[in-house]
Design an enzyme around this catalytic site. Sequence first.
Site, PDB file in Angstrom:
ATOM      1  N   ASP A  66      13.006 -84.930  23.074  1.00 34.48           N
ATOM      2  CA  ASP A  66      12.510 -84.158  21.934  1.00 34.48           C
ATOM      3  C   ASP A  66      10.990 -84.172  21.835  1.00 34.48           C
ATOM      4  O   ASP A  66      10.316 -84.908  22.550  1.00 34.48           O
ATOM      5  CB  ASP A  66      13.151 -84.673  20.629  1.00 34.48           C
ATOM      6  N   ASN A 134      19.842 -92.817  10.060  1.00 32.17           N
ATOM      7  CA  ASN A 134      20.936 -91.984   9.525  1.00 32.17           C
ATOM      8  C   ASN A 134      21.913 -91.559  10.631  1.00 32.17           C
ATOM      9  O   ASN A 134      22.721 -90.661  10.436  1.00 32.17           O
ATOM     10  CB  ASN A 134      20.371 -90.753   8.790  1.00 32.17           C
ATOM     11  N   HIS A 136      21.102 -90.248  13.603  1.00 32.87           N
ATOM     12  CA  HIS A 136      20.711 -89.124  14.469  1.00 32.87           C
ATOM     13  C   HIS A 136      20.411 -89.593  15.890  1.00 32.87           C
ATOM     14  O   HIS A 136      20.003 -90.728  16.112  1.00 32.87           O
ATOM     15  CB  HIS A 136      19.559 -88.294  13.874  1.00 32.87           C
ATOM     16  N   GLU A 141      20.045 -84.151  13.527  1.00 28.83           N
ATOM     17  CA  GLU A 141      20.274 -84.750  12.220  1.00 28.83           C
ATOM     18  C   GLU A 141      21.738 -84.595  11.810  1.00 28.83           C
ATOM     19  O   GLU A 141      22.465 -83.766  12.380  1.00 28.83           O
ATOM     20  CB  GLU A 141      19.378 -84.029  11.189  1.00 28.83           C
TER      21      GLU A 141
HETATM   22  C1  GLP Z   1      13.038 -90.502  16.239  1.00 32.88           C
HETATM   23  C2  GLP Z   1      13.374 -89.969  17.625  1.00 32.88           C
HETATM   24  C3  GLP Z   1      14.647 -90.553  18.144  1.00 32.88           C
HETATM   25  C4  GLP Z   1      14.643 -92.041  17.976  1.00 32.88           C
HETATM   26  C5  GLP Z   1      14.561 -92.402  16.506  1.00 32.88           C
HETATM   27  C6  GLP Z   1      14.489 -93.890  16.252  1.00 32.88           C
HETATM   28  O1  GLP Z   1      13.536 -89.742  15.212  1.00 32.88           O
HETATM   29  N1  GLP Z   1      13.466 -88.557  17.671  1.00 32.88           N
HETATM   30  O2  GLP Z   1      14.813 -90.185  19.511  1.00 32.88           O
HETATM   31  O3  GLP Z   1      15.800 -92.609  18.528  1.00 32.88           O
HETATM   32  O4  GLP Z   1      13.393 -91.824  15.963  1.00 32.88           O
HETATM   33  O5  GLP Z   1      13.197 -94.334  16.407  1.00 32.88           O
HETATM   34  P1  GLP Z   1      12.744 -95.828  16.563  1.00 32.88           P
HETATM   35  O6  GLP Z   1      13.159 -96.221  17.936  1.00 32.88           O
HETATM   36  O7  GLP Z   1      11.259 -95.824  16.418  1.00 32.88           O
HETATM   37  O8  GLP Z   1      13.454 -96.598  15.525  1.00 32.88           O
END
Ligand code: GLP
Length: 239
Positions: A66, A134, A136, A141
């Site tokens: 992403d 949440n 995702h 989402e």
């Molecule tokens: C973002 C990314 C996800 C990731 C998530 C968790 O929203 N788009 O790919 O898994 O955050 O992030 P973190 O690893 O910083 O907790």
Amino acid sequence: MKIIRDTQRNCARMAAEEYRKLLGENPHCVLGLATGSTPEMLYEELVALCKAGKLSFKDVTTYNLDEYVGLDGSHPQSYRYFMDSHLFNLVDIDKTRTHVPCGVGVTDEMAAHYDDEIKQAGGVDLQLLGIGPNGHIGFNEPGTPWDAVTHIVPLTDATRQANKRFFNSIDEVPEKAVSMGIKTVMQSRRIILMAFGKNKAQAVKGMIEGRIDNSVPASILQLHPDCTVYIDDDAASML
Ligand code: GLP
């Protein structure tokens, strides 16, 4: 789903070992990569293995999950910038084989083309995932249809709040992102998902023990034939 529970460092080491094996067996493999704080330790381990001559990214192709809409690769909070600074600039990868969805001037049609590119490259051999609090995955989402391909997504307030720690203020957090869809992710041959910390415990519970329902996008991974989940005690605390 295979669940492996250990410290974050040990999980990162074990996952890095999986990459070492895969790249040894298939030097031309296609990797799906992720950003966020979760994979940082894994990337450290991969950089160390590469520097020690134990693994090479020379012929590897990568597709990231992403990117924020509106940020180009020179923006320090863009996911392209993250990948360059945490992995690509530190290993022997050919940068022209690294792909991050384009977040600038992107349309849904352009976004969906990312799936065609992945197919043309032979499909993703190993997709790395984190998970949002949440549930995702990527930026899919809750409520995202299972058949979504790479598309533009409005970010929920919860996700913008969760990610604001990387920005100066909430106003700077983009309102949209472009993300591989759930179908894109499910098409990869193998998946490694990592989750660490108490704030992931609820999402981890929903993913592993919950009903398969798009209110918890990661719950679909229960249907993937080869998905390994690495978690620490905190992330496992509600199981
Ligand atoms: C973002 C990314 C996800 C990731 C998530 C968790 O929203 N788009 O790919 O898994 O955050 O992030 P973190 O690893 O910083 O907790």
